[in-house]
Write an enzyme that holds these catalytic residues in place. Structure first.
Site, PDB file in Angstrom:
ATOM      1  N   GLN A 107      41.343  41.425  36.033  1.00 39.42           N
ATOM      2  CA  GLN A 107      40.271  41.936  36.729  1.00 39.42           C
ATOM      3  C   GLN A 107      40.586  42.676  38.016  1.00 39.42           C
ATOM      4  O   GLN A 107      39.779  43.099  38.784  1.00 39.42           O
ATOM      5  CB  GLN A 107      39.126  40.602  36.912  1.00 39.42           C
ATOM      6  CG  GLN A 107      38.816  39.949  35.524  1.00 39.42           C
ATOM      7  CD  GLN A 107      38.024  38.906  35.699  1.00 39.42           C
ATOM      8  OE1 GLN A 107      37.995  38.083  36.614  1.00 39.42           O
ATOM      9  NE2 GLN A 107      37.466  38.422  34.863  1.00 39.42           N
ATOM     10  N   HIS A 125      39.307  46.484  35.255  1.00 38.59           N
ATOM     11  CA  HIS A 125      38.278  46.972  36.484  1.00 38.59           C
ATOM     12  C   HIS A 125      38.788  48.310  36.944  1.00 38.59           C
ATOM     13  O   HIS A 125      38.651  48.710  38.134  1.00 38.59           O
ATOM     14  CB  HIS A 125      37.942  46.103  37.187  1.00 38.59           C
ATOM     15  CG  HIS A 125      37.119  44.811  36.810  1.00 38.59           C
ATOM     16  ND1 HIS A 125      36.786  43.781  37.425  1.00 38.59           N
ATOM     17  CD2 HIS A 125      36.390  44.816  35.503  1.00 38.59           C
ATOM     18  CE1 HIS A 125      36.015  42.968  36.783  1.00 38.59           C
ATOM     19  NE2 HIS A 125      35.769  43.620  35.468  1.00 38.59           N
ATOM     20  N   GLY A 223      42.924  31.969  38.128  1.00 35.44           N
ATOM     21  CA  GLY A 223      42.215  32.547  39.172  1.00 35.44           C
ATOM     22  C   GLY A 223      41.064  33.295  39.094  1.00 35.44           C
ATOM     23  O   GLY A 223      40.782  34.304  39.928  1.00 35.44           O
ATOM     24  N   GLY A 251      38.472  25.104  41.897  1.00 38.73           N
ATOM     25  CA  GLY A 251      37.059  24.817  42.033  1.00 38.73           C
ATOM     26  C   GLY A 251      36.735  25.183  40.681  1.00 38.73           C
ATOM     27  O   GLY A 251      37.147  25.763  39.705  1.00 38.73           O
TER      28      GLY A 251
END
Ligand SMILES: [Zn+2]
Length: 281
Positions: A107, A125, A223, A251
């Site tokens: 991405q 992207h 990531g 996270g």
């Protein structure tokens, strides 16, 4: 060396990931988190400021928006050009050169996978490396264009001349008078070859990514917090075929519950540890 730095919990998760993926050909999907160790900020990461990215409609319809965009984009490009691939990028390239990874879907628009030596890279992207003319389609190398931008706007080389807002956006006063680069062939409007906010990923690009997952026997997602739907769609392609999916992210992500193994740690050290531990496919 890096493997030795993993804490016990992470090392255990890496072991489970190696058991799940061992002997398989693996597709890898990466997001902004793999580039933070290269000094490129992850705008979606923990503690990141809320950002309102320019939409493609704003870019296409307003001269002032384009000036603001190009000042920010030029400065961003300079930062990207100065960044180097990190251990995570190199580990992914190693996995491919050893025949374990089938390729990488990213991405990110920073081009660091290509610079690390990855050969099959699907840039979902787009990429900051290229700029194209929206009128005649001519493609330009960003490095050449950056030279033109600086020749037309020499003041931009002096950092104090460019006022940045709290979220890193360029404030309008510093973009006044900025000469926006135009196509040197037809004078048409130029646009970086990146997917803007409000734009769709080109269909053929997504098919290429699907194809990569389709020809693989496992998936590593590194990531990315998977807020972008394309990532979730690729994950679901893998799950439908009951492939092992390993998520490496600092996270929570939107898909932790759907992963075979979730490794909550930095991508550079974990990807290196995985690359060192995975046997040949
Ligand atoms: Zn043109």
């Amino acid at each position: 060396m890096i493997g030795a730095q993993l804490d016990a919990e992470t090392a255990d998760a890496v072991d489970r990931a190696v058991s799940a993926l061992g002997g398989r050909r693996i597709a890898i999907l990466t997001g902004a988190g793999v580039s933070t160790d290269s000094g490129i900020p992850d705008y979606r990461g923990k503690g990141a400021p809320v950002r309102t990215p320019m939409t493609v409609d704003q870019f296409l319809s307003s001269d002032a928006a384009r000036r603001r965009y190009w000042v920010g984009s030029h400065l961003g490009w300079r930062a990207f050009a100065g960044a180097a691939p990190n251990e995570g990028h190199r580990a992914i390239a190693d996995l491919e050169s050893r025949g374990i990874a089938t390729g990488v879907v990213t991405q990110n628009v920073d081009g660091l996978h290509v610079r690390a030596g990855s050969r099959r890279v699907v840039e979902l992207h787009g990429t900051m490396r290229r700029v194209f003319c929206t009128h005649c389609g001519q493609v330009f190398d960003r490095r050449d264009l950056a030279q033109r931008v600086e020749a037309d706007n020499p003041w931009i080389r002096v950092p104090e001349n460019v006022a940045l807002g709290p979220d890193g956006d360029v404030l309008p006063e510093s973009s006044e008078g900025f000469v926006v680069p135009a196509c040197s062939v037809c004078d048409g409007m130029l646009k970086p070859d990146v997917v803007f906010f409000g734009e769709y990923i080109p269909a053929e690009k997504f098919r290429e990514a699907e194809q990569l997952v389709h020809t693989s026997e496992g998936l590593i997602i590194a990531g990315s917090s998977l807020v972008v739907n394309s990532g979730i769609r690729l994950l679901e392609r893998a799950r439908r075929r009951r492939l092992p999916v390993v998520i490496v992210n600092r996270g929570a992500t939107r898909a932790d519950a759907r992963a075979s193994v979730k490794i909550d740690a930095g991508t550079s050290e974990v990807l290196r540890a995985l690359a060192d531990a995975l046997p040949y496919a």
